[in-house]
Design an enzyme around this catalytic site. Structure first.
Site, PDB file in Angstrom:
ATOM      1  N   ASP A 107       0.849  -1.200   0.000  1.00  0.00           N
ATOM      2  CA  ASP A 107       0.000   0.000   0.000  1.00  0.00           C
ATOM      3  C   ASP A 107       0.882   1.246   0.000  1.00  0.00           C
ATOM      4  O   ASP A 107       2.003   1.217   0.510  1.00  0.00           O
ATOM      5  CB  ASP A 107      -0.905   0.009   1.240  1.00  0.00           C
ATOM      6  CG  ASP A 107      -2.149   0.864   1.058  1.00  0.00           C
ATOM      7  OD1 ASP A 107      -3.248   0.291   0.932  1.00  0.00           O
ATOM      8  OD2 ASP A 107      -2.020   2.113   1.036  1.00  0.00           O
ATOM      9  N   TYR A 112     -12.511   6.324 -14.089  1.00  0.00           N
ATOM     10  CA  TYR A 112     -12.771   5.217 -13.161  1.00  0.00           C
ATOM     11  C   TYR A 112     -13.586   4.127 -13.849  1.00  0.00           C
ATOM     12  O   TYR A 112     -13.244   2.943 -13.794  1.00  0.00           O
ATOM     13  CB  TYR A 112     -13.499   5.740 -11.924  1.00  0.00           C
ATOM     14  CG  TYR A 112     -13.675   4.713 -10.825  1.00  0.00           C
ATOM     15  CD1 TYR A 112     -12.633   4.436  -9.946  1.00  0.00           C
ATOM     16  CD2 TYR A 112     -14.880   4.024 -10.659  1.00  0.00           C
ATOM     17  CE1 TYR A 112     -12.791   3.495  -8.925  1.00  0.00           C
ATOM     18  CE2 TYR A 112     -15.046   3.090  -9.650  1.00  0.00           C
ATOM     19  CZ  TYR A 112     -14.000   2.828  -8.786  1.00  0.00           C
ATOM     20  OH  TYR A 112     -14.158   1.890  -7.778  1.00  0.00           O
TER      21      TYR A 112
HETATM   22  P1  NAD Z   1      -9.825   2.284   0.379  1.00  0.00           P
HETATM   23  O1  NAD Z   1      -9.564   3.702   0.041  1.00  0.00           O
HETATM   24  O2  NAD Z   1     -10.242   1.916   1.752  1.00  0.00           O
HETATM   25  O3  NAD Z   1      -8.552   1.374  -0.007  1.00  0.00           O
HETATM   26  C1  NAD Z   1      -7.794   1.608  -1.150  1.00  0.00           C
HETATM   27  C2  NAD Z   1      -6.339   1.423  -0.788  1.00  0.00           C
HETATM   28  O4  NAD Z   1      -5.546   1.532  -1.988  1.00  0.00           O
HETATM   29  C3  NAD Z   1      -5.824   2.514   0.188  1.00  0.00           C
HETATM   30  O5  NAD Z   1      -5.217   1.902   1.314  1.00  0.00           O
HETATM   31  C4  NAD Z   1      -4.825   3.278  -0.646  1.00  0.00           C
HETATM   32  O6  NAD Z   1      -3.734   3.787   0.117  1.00  0.00           O
HETATM   33  C5  NAD Z   1      -4.380   2.220  -1.652  1.00  0.00           C
HETATM   34  N1  NAD Z   1      -3.771   2.833  -2.815  1.00  0.00           N
HETATM   35  C6  NAD Z   1      -4.264   3.850  -3.568  1.00  0.00           C
HETATM   36  N2  NAD Z   1      -3.392   4.163  -4.537  1.00  0.00           N
HETATM   37  C7  NAD Z   1      -2.334   3.329  -4.401  1.00  0.00           C
HETATM   38  C8  NAD Z   1      -1.106   3.194  -5.084  1.00  0.00           C
HETATM   39  N3  NAD Z   1      -0.787   3.968  -6.126  1.00  0.00           N
HETATM   40  N4  NAD Z   1      -0.241   2.232  -4.688  1.00  0.00           N
HETATM   41  C9  NAD Z   1      -0.546   1.444  -3.623  1.00  0.00           C
HETATM   42  N5  NAD Z   1      -1.687   1.547  -2.915  1.00  0.00           N
HETATM   43  C10 NAD Z   1      -2.556   2.486  -3.306  1.00  0.00           C
HETATM   44  O7  NAD Z   1     -10.921   1.855  -0.659  1.00  0.00           O
HETATM   45  P2  NAD Z   1     -11.682   0.466  -0.936  1.00  0.00           P
HETATM   46  O8  NAD Z   1     -13.095   0.802  -1.036  1.00  0.00           O
HETATM   47  O9  NAD Z   1     -11.246  -0.611  -0.022  1.00  0.00           O
HETATM   48  O10 NAD Z   1     -11.158   0.183  -2.418  1.00  0.00           O
HETATM   49  C11 NAD Z   1     -10.498  -1.014  -2.786  1.00  0.00           C
HETATM   50  C12 NAD Z   1     -10.837  -1.326  -4.229  1.00  0.00           C
HETATM   51  O11 NAD Z   1     -12.222  -1.589  -4.316  1.00  0.00           O
HETATM   52  C13 NAD Z   1     -10.551  -0.178  -5.197  1.00  0.00           C
HETATM   53  O12 NAD Z   1      -9.979  -0.699  -6.361  1.00  0.00           O
HETATM   54  C14 NAD Z   1     -11.924   0.383  -5.478  1.00  0.00           C
HETATM   55  O13 NAD Z   1     -11.984   0.988  -6.743  1.00  0.00           O
HETATM   56  C15 NAD Z   1     -12.770  -0.872  -5.388  1.00  0.00           C
HETATM   57  N6  NAD Z   1     -14.197  -0.628  -5.142  1.00  0.00           N
HETATM   58  C16 NAD Z   1     -14.597   0.042  -4.038  1.00  0.00           C
HETATM   59  C17 NAD Z   1     -15.974   0.254  -3.851  1.00  0.00           C
HETATM   60  C18 NAD Z   1     -16.512   0.999  -2.651  1.00  0.00           C
HETATM   61  O14 NAD Z   1     -17.723   1.297  -2.649  1.00  0.00           O
HETATM   62  N7  NAD Z   1     -15.735   1.270  -1.619  1.00  0.00           N
HETATM   63  C19 NAD Z   1     -16.888  -0.207  -4.792  1.00  0.00           C
HETATM   64  C20 NAD Z   1     -16.428  -0.906  -5.903  1.00  0.00           C
HETATM   65  C21 NAD Z   1     -15.065  -1.102  -6.064  1.00  0.00           C
END
Ligand code: NAD
Length: 257
Positions: A40, A159
């Site tokens: 991360d 996105y």
């Molecule tokens: P989150 O923000 O809690 O976690 C995302 C993590 O990715 C963070 O810890 C961040 O530091 C890390 N990150 C971002 N850019 C990075 C980089 N360049 N290198 C390394 N780490 C990096 O969000 P989440 O909701 O757990 O998201 C996880 C995945 O799920 C994402 O791909 C998101 O698009 C997808 N997603 C989320 C949702 C939602 O509603 N939360 C819905 C559909 C898909």
């Protein structure tokens, strides 16, 4: 019922492992006995959580502060994971950003940042993990896409494109890796209660309630509900599933059909 099929005990790299769905996936996999490497941007968070996982579940667990959009960083991190986890047989690409910019104001910087992290990183990581994945029986890859891959996202075309691209990448990687016995799948979560949505909830009144009401189940998903599907897809319970995406959204997409 037939006994559960024994699953690999190889290590798994989880990008975005410092928060939300990635962290929940790392915990679910560790609970099933898989050694985990949490990658991360947030070095402090990932190291703290990796230490907690090691003491709670008794598996090897390491935290790596790294930007997944910089593929030159993969090799040393993979080397460390291989040596500290014993072997590598799984990848969960969960690191993701939203950075919402509508098409009216879209610029190259925004487009590249979102696509590089959400999409390109999985392709380049699989490239660098190929020898490990192919060598270890039962290896599998899971990419975290989104229902935006299916529905689009009018407010955030980069996105939506990155997540739709992840489904195409999944099928392409699956076709290439099937002869090596490696499965590649994706998950399309709906609205998940993680820090990613927090800023939007803060700035858009009623957004949380609107998202809750779009789900047939009337609520957001918990990250653990996505993590259990990640764990399933990486296990031998999913031994005949490849090139597939599973929608885990409490019925949001079907409600709109
Ligand atoms: P989150 O923000 O809690 O976690 C995302 C993590 O990715 C963070 O810890 C961040 O530091 C890390 N990150 C971002 N850019 C990075 C980089 N360049 N290198 C390394 N780490 C990096 O969000 P989440 O909701 O757990 O998201 C996880 C995945 O799920 C994402 O791909 C998101 O698009 C997808 N997603 C989320 C949702 C939602 O509603 N939360 C819905 C559909 C898909």
């Amino acid at each position: 019922m037939a006994p559960l099929i024994s699953s690999p005990t190889t290590g798994v790299i989880i990008t975005g492992g410092g928060s939300g769905i990635g962290l929940a996936s790392a915990r679910a996999l560790a609970e099933a006995g898989r050694p985990v490497a949490l990658w991360d941007l947030d070095t402090e968070s990932v190291q703290k959580h990796a230490d907690e996982i090691a003491s709670e579940f008794g598996v090897a667990s390491i935290g790596e502060g790294l930007d997944v959009s910089k593929s030159a960083l993969y090799e040393p991190a993979i080397k460390r994971a291989r040596s500290e986890l014993g072997s590598l047989g799984g990848l969960v690409h969960c690191a993701g950003v939203a950075h919402p910019v509508p098409v009216d104001h879209l610029d190259e910087e925004n487009w590249d940042a979102v696509l590089d992290i959400n999409l390109r990183a999985e392709a380049l990581l699989v490239r660098d993990l190929l020898p490990d994945l192919c060598q270890n029986e039962g290896s599998a890859v899971v990419g975290i896409a989104s229902i935006n891959a299916i529905l689009g996202n009018g407010a955030n075309p980069a996105y939506g494109a990155s997540k739709a691209g992840l489904l195409g990448l999944t099928r392409s990687l699956a076709a290439r890796l099937a002869p090596e016995g490696v499965r590649v799948n994706a998950i399309c979560p709906g609205y998940v209660d993680t820090p990613m949505l927090a800023p939007a909830f803060e700035h858009v009144p009623g957004l949380r309630e609107s998202m809750e009401s779009q789900s047939m189940l009337g609520r957001l998903s918990r990250p653990e509900e996505i993590a259990r599907v990640v764990r399933f897809l990486l296990s031998n319970e999913a031994s005949f599933i490849t090139a597939e995406h599973i929608v885990v959204d409490g019925g949001v997409v079907r409600a709109q059909a």
